[in-house]
Each structure stands twice: as structure tokens, then as C-alpha cells.
Design a protein around this motif. Structure first.
Motif, mmCIF file in Angstrom:
data_model
loop_
_atom_site.group_PDB
_atom_site.id
_atom_site.type_symbol
_atom_site.label_atom_id
_atom_site.label_comp_id
_atom_site.label_asym_id
_atom_site.label_seq_id
_atom_site.Cartn_x
_atom_site.Cartn_y
_atom_site.Cartn_z
ATOM 1 N N SER A 1 -4.671 -17.595 -26.110
ATOM 2 C CA SER A 1 -4.819 -18.188 -27.433
ATOM 3 C C SER A 1 -3.570 -18.996 -27.782
ATOM 4 C CB SER A 1 -5.048 -17.077 -28.475
ATOM 5 O OG SER A 1 -3.926 -16.202 -28.509
ATOM 6 N N GLU A 2 -3.650 -19.736 -28.909
ATOM 7 C CA GLU A 2 -2.492 -20.528 -29.328
ATOM 8 C C GLU A 2 -1.316 -19.633 -29.685
ATOM 9 O OE1 GLU A 2 -3.676 -23.045 -32.470
ATOM 10 O OE2 GLU A 2 -5.096 -24.220 -31.258
ATOM 11 N N LYS A 3 -1.596 -18.480 -30.315
ATOM 12 C CA LYS A 3 -0.519 -17.565 -30.675
ATOM 13 C C LYS A 3 0.169 -17.017 -29.430
ATOM 14 C CE LYS A 3 0.393 -13.487 -33.536
ATOM 15 N NZ LYS A 3 -0.218 -12.454 -34.401
ATOM 16 N N GLU A 4 -0.628 -16.647 -28.405
ATOM 17 C CA GLU A 4 -0.033 -16.140 -27.159
ATOM 18 C C GLU A 4 0.758 -17.227 -26.443
ATOM 19 O OE1 GLU A 4 -3.397 -12.752 -26.029
ATOM 20 O OE2 GLU A 4 -3.491 -14.765 -25.169
ATOM 21 N N SER A 5 0.221 -18.451 -26.438
ATOM 22 C CA SER A 5 0.938 -19.552 -25.785
ATOM 23 C C SER A 5 2.265 -19.835 -26.469
ATOM 24 C CB SER A 5 0.057 -20.805 -25.772
ATOM 25 O OG SER A 5 -1.149 -20.562 -25.099
ATOM 26 N N SER A 6 2.251 -19.853 -27.798
ATOM 27 C CA SER A 6 3.510 -20.083 -28.526
ATOM 28 C C SER A 6 4.490 -18.945 -28.315
ATOM 29 C CB SER A 6 3.210 -20.259 -30.018
ATOM 30 O OG SER A 6 2.606 -19.075 -30.546
ATOM 31 N N TRP A 7 3.973 -17.711 -28.237
ATOM 32 C CA TRP A 7 4.866 -16.568 -27.993
ATOM 33 C C TRP A 7 5.502 -16.662 -26.601
ATOM 34 C CZ3 TRP A 7 4.490 -12.452 -24.478
ATOM 35 C CH2 TRP A 7 5.422 -11.428 -24.670
ATOM 36 N N ILE A 8 4.719 -17.080 -25.592
ATOM 37 C CA ILE A 8 5.262 -17.245 -24.236
ATOM 38 C C ILE A 8 6.321 -18.345 -24.224
ATOM 39 C CG2 ILE A 8 4.675 -17.962 -21.892
ATOM 40 C CD1 ILE A 8 1.971 -16.627 -22.277
ATOM 41 N N ALA A 9 6.034 -19.461 -24.929
ATOM 42 C CA ALA A 9 7.020 -20.546 -24.985
ATOM 43 C C ALA A 9 8.305 -20.095 -25.668
ATOM 44 C CB ALA A 9 6.414 -21.752 -25.715
ATOM 45 N N GLU A 10 8.175 -19.314 -26.743
ATOM 46 C CA GLU A 10 9.360 -18.824 -27.426
ATOM 47 C C GLU A 10 10.176 -17.878 -26.539
ATOM 48 O OE1 GLU A 10 10.515 -16.318 -31.499
ATOM 49 O OE2 GLU A 10 8.429 -16.804 -30.995
ATOM 50 N N VAL A 11 9.474 -17.009 -25.831
ATOM 51 C CA VAL A 11 10.183 -16.080 -24.941
ATOM 52 C C VAL A 11 10.877 -16.831 -23.817
ATOM 53 C CG1 VAL A 11 9.844 -14.217 -23.279
ATOM 54 C CG2 VAL A 11 8.688 -14.122 -25.468
ATOM 55 N N GLU A 12 10.220 -17.830 -23.232
ATOM 56 C CA GLU A 12 10.845 -18.609 -22.166
ATOM 57 C C GLU A 12 12.059 -19.370 -22.686
ATOM 58 O OE1 GLU A 12 7.804 -21.043 -20.625
ATOM 59 O OE2 GLU A 12 6.847 -19.448 -19.431
ATOM 60 N N THR A 13 11.957 -19.916 -23.913
ATOM 61 C CA THR A 13 13.102 -20.633 -24.486
ATOM 62 C C THR A 13 14.293 -19.707 -24.680
ATOM 63 O OG1 THR A 13 11.570 -22.143 -25.613
ATOM 64 C CG2 THR A 13 13.854 -22.070 -26.402
ATOM 65 N N LEU A 14 14.032 -18.542 -25.252
ATOM 66 C CA LEU A 14 15.120 -17.593 -25.451
ATOM 67 C C LEU A 14 15.690 -17.088 -24.138
ATOM 68 C CD1 LEU A 14 13.726 -15.512 -28.437
ATOM 69 C CD2 LEU A 14 15.533 -17.223 -28.497
ATOM 70 N N SER A 15 14.820 -16.850 -23.106
ATOM 71 C CA SER A 15 15.327 -16.381 -21.813
ATOM 72 C C SER A 15 16.170 -17.449 -21.137
ATOM 73 C CB SER A 15 14.159 -15.975 -20.910
ATOM 74 O OG SER A 15 13.326 -17.093 -20.677
ATOM 75 N N GLU A 16 15.757 -18.726 -21.292
ATOM 76 C CA GLU A 16 16.580 -19.800 -20.735
ATOM 77 C C GLU A 16 17.914 -19.903 -21.455
ATOM 78 O OE1 GLU A 16 14.284 -23.297 -20.994
ATOM 79 O OE2 GLU A 16 12.865 -22.726 -19.378
ATOM 80 N N SER A 17 17.934 -19.619 -22.749
ATOM 81 C CA SER A 17 19.192 -19.668 -23.490
ATOM 82 C C SER A 17 20.162 -18.610 -23.007
ATOM 83 C CB SER A 17 18.918 -19.485 -24.986
ATOM 84 O OG SER A 17 18.046 -20.480 -25.455
#
Length: 870
Positions: free
Chosen positions: A760-776
Motif C-alpha cells: 500500500s501507499e502507507k507501507e511504501s512510504s514507511w519503507i522509503a522513510e526507513v531506507e532514508t534514515l538507514s542511509e543517514s
């Protein structure tokens, strides 16, 4: 997961006659006995073979035959009539097949139709013509001298390289007069033998012989890739070390529901860890399944048409595809040599000739490597198991009715599964996703130099399993695979001391659901989760202790056999040291299991005793005395007359006494070891019985406590019972169990349905947020970005504290609560604001502060988790 119902059944255990099938008749001298897997031999142990419900075994280097169904029926009849002893009770329950082999027999491989038995010794191979079951089941128990042909008398000889694998070709033509056998030697020589009893030359020379060490450096199909003859100087090459064959296996069984190239592909595993594929490897006459040629046409023709649209960018692929098309065209033009009608289980098939173009010898594809992540590159492989990918029914039945489509089954995946075993007892589960297709070397061109092509690739390693306990790991371990009778993705691994069951069926179903999903959004993420989790379910089935090994002999079990029949049930069978070891299993239910290590129990819960197989009497306890044949075996003929004379003190007498002492001491040492093992077992049994009695006493006290009534003072009244209290507790337990079962089923259905569900859009946004934070928080990032994020966090905390302070000061300045009807003080200089509005504003401010505080706390916790995972 199959559950062990019982171990070695009584009709195979002593004192039943079925146990004598595996018992040795010769004197077992612990000092002189040669073990099946003696020092100096490194290879598979396959001295057990099956044909239906029949079994073939090697005892004292002789082949014995028996029917397990017959053994069980005769035992049941004797049990029902114990008082009436007949001559059948003393009848030998097996037949001996006399084979003129003088080397130790290492492998027994029956042909698919059961007409032949390939007997592999250290360096020689024999083909025995097996009699029918009715002939072997006759009342006559005398040994049978079967018709035997030596395979390649000038090819497989003692000075040459030993044979490591002998495989009956899955697409060979089989009858009572002939078949097709493929032998693979340790020096990477592959030979195809098309056997015909009417043509003795077919047993002398192979119809196709390939040296893989020459083929890997080949540049043209016109070169000579035949192995070097006997006695010729082969020189030295670095490939001789890297291409030492450990095992070979065909990629399919010739079914119409599997990939058409699979049964034509011979996978060869090298000891250092490389894998090679030879496709297509066919005899001159081969059996084509009904869907093989249409499947190849549906795959080759559209692919070539797509590549011809852009030939410059895909020149190599187009050349390979044109070779496949040329090979397929020759198959389409020829008329079938014979049509085999279908049976109840097998569909109809055709007998075709092997195409002569582009070449009878395919190109060697590989090496395929397994990246284990370890520093040691040499895996020291032992055996290989290949499960073919399912057929592409969508491409085959395009435009046809759905009712005519082939049913590929639920337990098949559109990728090739490869399992490898190593000397350390570790099993590697890998996937080959690209698929292996037919390839050939190009024709030679004049005045053209071509470098050898070797396109290596890596296999996707899914999981590495340890099937051998640490205390049983040794240099003599050679794990081998045995396929299961229920699923292609289940198999048994036979090690030196145990038989272990491995199941991949449940994981394969979830993997195929994801591979066949129409929505690819987030598919990579889900596949990564599937591969990172536990893919295999591992369960030990049979465990054999060292006490069954006589003296200091190397201890290794032969490859286990799997029977699934109405009369025998689900039976796993192996043997060692004149003792059969079997396990009767329940139908498998695929649930998660644990590792081989024993699970630690909590201090408050009772420990369940281990479920072990019954005690098997060591063979040394019922063997003959070693001094019975001492005179015939160890005393020279010229000294035998002196044994009847008075004993004289002489060097000859001393040597005679010393020899007898060596033999007798070895025999008594083995007896002491067997007796001490029985004594230790009895002591352990007494301890376990004491523990069981203690647990029973604890359970009895608990039952008394549960059934007693609780008085008004809160204490239990011993001896009193209240059915109402017990009914309430029982009903509460049932309700709790029903609730847990409902929750489990809901979670299980949700997990099963999540395989192909798009994100879903919520799951996709959550995955993107987690990847952004992990890259940081990646360690490879510079420290400035992490400092900036931490500064932002500190600023947010400061703003939150300031808001809290301001809110508290505003709340302190608010005047005392007045009556709703009384007006504000006329002396106040502030504008008149209604009290209800003030309370609403303050409540909104407090909610905003609480919301900001909750957001800050969640962000802080998430950053802490990400920092810990990094």
C-alpha cells in the motif's frame, strides 16, 4: 515435518529372521576386518538399493536380495502361530547374487525399469541382469549366479581414475535387453554407454566420451574431446586440481511437467566447489516426453524472433539461439523411431534420434560458484542434488483452452534448486534463476583465432545447514542425498552417524507465490525477506552411536532408502555393522522445527526424556570365536603337525602364542566395549526412570492441588473437591485455547495472503522513510550529516521544552475560576475574554505539546533502533 512413530520394526530386529539379511556370516576379526569405508577410499557409500519393495544390500562384499513385504508378512504369520514351528522358520530370508568382483563394492544403482543393476567397485563397473521378483522369491535359497557384463574392460581398470558416479540416463530407452548408463570418473571424464545384450561391443566401448578438462578449453566443435587412452601421458594442467569430480547428477527425471532442458543437463560438482553443466547430453536414441519438443519450440522460436530485431546488441545470444533452432529443426524433421504408449502414470512418449548438428558434444557451461562468505574457498564438496524447474505452461499452452493446460503442481518453482553437501557435514541450498539451455561450440573457421569462452556465474545461496554434530565431524564423513517419496523439495542426508530430514516445500510455495505475482511493486523487498529467513526445516531421524562400530574401524552409514507403501508405510532404512537401522515415519506436516542442538528447558518446566531408538545388540556379542579358525588362517601348514605334540619352548611356539594373543585380545577388547556400553545404557535408564518417577510425583501433587477446594480463608483444603471450581477453570482454559487458535489462524491467513499482495501507499512510504534514515546512519556516510540530524533532534527537544515552559507560565497567569454568570473584574486592564474560550485555547495548546512530545519520543526510539542495527 514427519514424526518418528517407531524405530527399527520388530520384523527387522533380532531375533526375527529379517535381521539376518544384514548380518555377516564370516568370522568378524576386529583386527583384520575391512570396513566398508576404509582408510584410503574417499567417495559415496551406496551399498543399499531398492526396486519397489525389494532391497539389495552388500554384506561381506556379496550382494543380497530380499523383499521387505515378504519379511513383514512372514514375521506376522509366525507371531500369530508361535506354537507351530515349521521349516519356513529356519529358512534363510534372502537370496545371494553371485557377482565376479574382487574389489570392494561401493555403489549399487538399479535401472529405472529394474532389469539391470550397476555395480560400482573401486575402479571397475559391472552390469548385472536382475532376475524377476517371482524367480527370486522361490523357495530355493541357494545363491544365484546372475549374468554379469563388465563395463569397459579396457576403460575402467585399476590403474585408471575411479568412478565417482554412475547414472542411468533419464531419457534413455530401457527394456529387458538394454539401457543407457552414464559414468563419471574422478578425472572429469564423462562416458555414455548404450547397452544392448545382443551387442557385446556396447559394453566394451561408449558411444560418447568427453573429457571435461579438454572441453573447458575448447574453441571449436571439430576438436577431439575424447579422454586419453590407457597408459598415455596426460601431462599436467591446473585444471587437474580444480576439476577433480566429487559427484554428478542429472537435472531432471524426464517428466513432462518439468523444464524440457532439465533431463538433458548433466550437473558435475567439483571438489573445490565449482559446478559445471553439460547440456544437452543425449544418447544416440533417446525418449522424448510428449511435452518436450513443443516446450522447446515455444521457448526457442519467440526468443530468436525477438533477438533478430536487434542483432547487433545481442550477437552472442543470437548465435546461441540459432544453434538451438538448428538443433530443434533436425528433431522436427525426423520421424519417430518408436512410439511408446502411455500407462496409468506415465504419458506416451516417442523414441527419437540424437541430432548431429551442431554437434553431439555440447559446450561446457560454467563454472557456477557458491559464494558462502567464508574466507576458505575450497568447499570440499561430496554430493549434489538437483531439482528441476517446472515447465512454462503459459508459453506452451498460449492460445489453447485452459482445460488443456498442464498442471505443474503446487510444489514446483520456476527456478532450479541445487543442494550441495561438503565433508564438514554442511549442506548448501542454492537457486539457479537464469536456467541452463543447450549450447554448443562453434564450427572451426580457417585462419581465425578464437579464445576459449568461460562465462562463470554465481548461484544464489539461500541457506547453509549443519547436518553433523560437532562430536561426529571427522575426515571420513561423506554426506549423500536420498530423495523423499512425498515431495521433490524434501530429501534425506545420510552422514557418518545419522540420517537427517530436510524440507524446503513450505518455503518453495511461498517463493513461487512471490515469483509469479503480477504486481512487482516491492517484490525485491519481499524476496529479500524470504531469502534472509529460515528456508529449510531440519529434523534428525536416525542417530547411530559409536558402540556399533567394531574396534577402530571408520564409521559411516550407507545412503538411506525411502519406502512409501501401503504394507510398509513411510519407512527410512539404512544399516551398519550387521545391524539395520530404520524409522517408521508419519505423513509429513510442514511446521517449523529447531536445530540439532538440544533446546534448553526452563527451570520450572519438567524435562522431557530423549526419544531414542531401541537397543541393538552389537555384532561382536553374537559372532564366532576368533580362535575357531585360527589354525586354518594363521598357522602355516608345516607347523600344524606340531600342535598335537607336547609344547616346546621355541621361537616358533612363541610366535604362535603371540599371534593368538593378538587376535584374542582384539576380540576381548571389542567384547568389553560392547558390554561397557550396555552397562552405561542400563545406568542411564535407571537415572531416567528415577526422573520419570519424580515427575510423576510432581504431577500427582499438582493434580491434588488443582482438585482441592479453596476455603474462605484463601487456603486449599487437602482432600476436598469442588466440581464447580474445576469446571470453571476447565471452561476458562478452553476459552483461552479457542481465542489463541483464532488469533493464530488469523495471523497465519494474513501471512499466507501477504505473499503476492501489493504494498500500500502507507507501507511504501514507511519503507522509503526507513531506507532514508538507514542511509543517514550508514557508516560509510560522512560525520557531518549524522551531526546535522542529531542537531535537529536537539533543536526539537529544546523547542518542546520551551513550549512546555510557556504553557505552564500561561496556565499560572490565568485568574481563579469564576462563576459562569459573574462578569470579570472591572479593575482588570486586560480585554474581556470568555472563560470557555480560554479553557479551549489552553486545552488545544496542551494537546499540541503532548502530540509534539509523542512525536519526539517515537523519532528518538526509531533512531536508537536504527543506530543499533547499523
Amino acid at each position: 515435518m514427519p514424526k518418528v512413530i517407531s524405530y527399527t520394526p520388530p520384523w527387522l530386529s533380532r531375533p526375527s529372521l529379517g535381521a539376518s539379511l544384514f548380518a555377516s556370516k564370516t568370522h568378524k576379526d576386529p583386527g583384520n576386518l575391512k570396513s566398508f569405508k576404509d582408510a584410503g577410499y574417499e567417495g559415496p557409500s551406496r551399498t543399499l538399493a531398492r526396486r519397489g519393495n525389494e532391497v539389495f544390500t552388500v554384506v561381506d562384499n556379496q550382494i543380497r536380495w530380499s523383499s521387505l513385504t515378504r519379511l513383514k508378512d512372514e514375521w506376522q504369520q509366525r507371531e500369530r502361530s508361535k506354537d507351530s514351528k515349521t521349516a519356513a522358520d529356519r529358512q534363510v530370508p534372502y537370496r545371494t547374487l553371485l557377482v565376479p568382483t574382487y574389489e570392494q563394492i561401493r555403489q549399487l544403482i538399479p535401472s529405472p525399469n529394474g532389469a539391470f543393476l550397476a555395480i560400482v567397485a573401486d575402479h571397475t563397473v559391472f552390469i548385472a541382469v536382475l532376475p524377476g521378483p517371482s524367480h527370486l522369491s522361490s523357495t530355493d535359497t541357494a545363491p544365484i549366479r546372475v549374468k554379469v557384463y563388465q563395463l569397459g574392460p579396457t576403460t575402467h581398470v585399476i590403474p585408471e581414475s575411479p568412478v565417482v558416479s554412475a547414472l542411468w540416463h533419464p531419457l534413455g530407452v530401457y527394456s529387458t535387453l538394454g539401457g543407457c548408463l552414464v559414468t563419471v570418473t574422478e578425472d572429469a571424464a564423462v562416458r555414455v554407454w548404450e547397452l544392448d545384450r545382443n551387442n557385446h561391443w556396447s559394453f566394451d566401448r561408449p558411444t560418447l566420451a568427453i573429457d571435461l578438462r579438454k572441453l573447458i578449453d575448447g574453441t571449436s566443435s571439430n576438436q577431439d574431446f575424447a579422454p586419453s587412452g590407457f597408459g598415455k601421458n596426460k601431462g599436467f594442467s591446473a585444471d587437474y586440481v580444480d576439476m577433480e569430480v566429487a559427484s554428478a547428477r542429472f537435472g531432471g527425471v524426464g517428466s513432462e511437467k518439468e523444464d524440457a532442458w532439465a533431463a538433458m543437463t548433466l550437473w558435475v560438482a567439483m571438489r573445490p566447489g565449482d559446478l559445471y553443466a553439460l547440456c544437452p547430453l543425449l544418447p544416440s536414441k533417446w525418449r522424448a516426453p510428449s511435452a518436450a519438443v513443443p516446450s522447446l519450440s515455444a521457448a526457442i522460436i519467440p526468443k530468436m524472433a525477438a533477438l533478430e530485431e536487434d542483432p547487433l546488441d545481442h550477437e552472442d545470444e543470437l548465435t546461441a539461439c540459432r544453434q538451438q533452432y538448428e538443433w530443434l529443426t533436425e528433431i522436427d524433421k525426423q520421424e519417430p523411431l518408436q512410439i511408446i504408449p502411455g500407462s496409468g502414470t506415465e504419458p506416451a512418449s516417442e523414441i527419437l534420434g540424437r541430432p548431429s548438428t551442431p554437434s553431439a558434444i555440447p559446450r561446457l557451461q560454467g563454472p557456477f560458484r557458491v559464494d558462502t562468505g567464508d574466507e576458505i574457498d575450497d568447499l570440499d564438496l561430496c554430493d549434489i542434488l538437483v531439482v528441476a524447474a517446472k515447465a512454462d505452461t503459459d508459453a506452451l499452452m498460449m492460445g489453447e483452452d485452459e482445460e488443456l493446460a498442464l498442471d505443474a503442481g503446487d510444489d514446483k518453482v520456476s527456478a532450479t534448486l541445487i543442494c550441495l553437501s561438503s565433508r564438514s557435514g554442511r549442506v548448501y541450498v542454492c537457486l539457479e534463476l537464469d536456467g541452463v539451455e543447450g549450447q554448443w561450440l562453434p564450427k572451426a573457421k580457417k585462419n581465425a583465432f578464437q579464445a576459449p569462452i568461460s562465462d562463470g556465474s554465481d548461484l544464489l545461496m539461500v541457506e547453509a545447514l549443519d547436518t553433523v554434530k560437532k562430536e561426529h565431524r571427522s575426515a571420513d564423513t561423506w554426506p549423500v542425498f536420498s530423495p523423499d517419496a512425498h515431495s521433490r523439495y524434501n530429501f534425506f542426508v545420510t552422514t557418518s552417524h545419522s540420517v537427517v530430514f530436510v524440507s524446503l516445500a513450505s518455503w518453495i510455495q511461498r517463493l513461487e507465490a512471490e515469483l509469479q505475482s503480477d504486481d512487482t511493486a516491492g517484490s525485491g523487498f519481499r524476496l529479500q525477506i524470504l531469502c534472509e529467513g529460515n528456508a529449510a526445516v531440519l529434523e534428525p531421524i536416525i542417530q547411530v552411536e559409536d558402540a556399533h562400530s567394531s574396534g577402530s574401524q571408520p564409521f559411516h552409514l550407507p545412503a538411506s532408502l525411502v519406502y512409501h507403501d501401503y504394507d510398509l508405510g513411510y519407512l527410512v532404512l539404512t544399516s551398519h555393522a550387521s545391524n539395520p537401522f530404520a524409522a517408521v515415519l508419519k505423513e509429513p506436516d510442514y511446521f517449523p522445527s529447531f536445530s540439532l542442538e538440544s533446546n534448553t528447558q526452563s527451570s520450572g518446566s519438567p524435562t522431557i526424556p530423549p526419544h531414542r531408538p531401541p537397543y541393538q545388540v552389537p555384532s561382536i556379542l553374537y559372532s564366532d570365536s576368533p580362535l575357531e579358525f585360527f589354525v586354518d588362517k594363521h598357522v602355516p601348514h608345516r607347523y600344524r603337525s606340531s600342535l598335537r605334540e607336547p609344547v616346546l619352548l621355541s621361537p616358533a611356539t612363541l610366535d604362535l602364542i603371540a599371534a593368538a594373543h593378538r587376535i584374542l585380545s582384539a576380540h576381548t577388547n571389542a567384547l568389553e566395549r560392547a558390554a561397557s556400553d550396555l552397562f552405561r545404557r542400563c545406568e542411564r535408564l535407571q537415572g531416567e526412570l528415577r526422573d520419570q518417577l519424580g515427575q510423576i510425583s510432581d504431577v500427582a501433587d499438582r493434580i491434588k492441588g488443582v482438585s482441592s477446594e479453596i476455603g474462605e480463608d484463601g487456603e486449599r483444603r487437602v482432600g476436598s473437591k469442588s466440581s464447580t471450581v474445576l469446571d470453571k477453570r476447565l471452561q476458562a482454559a478452553k476459552d483461552k485455547q479457542t481465542e489463541l487458535v483464532g488469533r493464530y489462524e488469523a495471523l497465519r491467513n494474513k501471512v499466507l495472503k501477504s505473499g503476492g499482495r501489493p504494498l500500500s501507499e502507507k507501507e511504501s512510504s514507511w519503507i522509503a522513510e526507513v531506507e532514508t534514515l538507514s542511509e543517514s546512519f550508514d557508516n560509510t556516510r560522512k560525520g557531518g550529516e549524522r551531526q546535522r540530524i542529531s542537531q535537529r533532534l536537539e533543536e526539537v527537544k529544546e523547542i518542546a521544552s520551551e513550549l512546555l515552559t510557556e504553557a505552564k507560565s500561561v496556565a499560572a497567569k490565568i485568574p481563579a475560576t469564576q462563576e459562569p454568570s459573574s462578569p470579570a473584574s472591572p479593575t482588570s486592564a486586560q480585554p474581556r475574554v470568555p472563560q470557555r474560550l480560554q479553557r479551549a485555547k489552553i486545552a488545544d495548546a496542551m494537546k499540541m505539546v503532548e502530540r509534539e512530545s509523542a512525536v519526539i519520543e517515537s523519532i528518538t526510539a526509531r533512531l536508537a533502533r536504527l543506530n543499533a542495527s547499523v
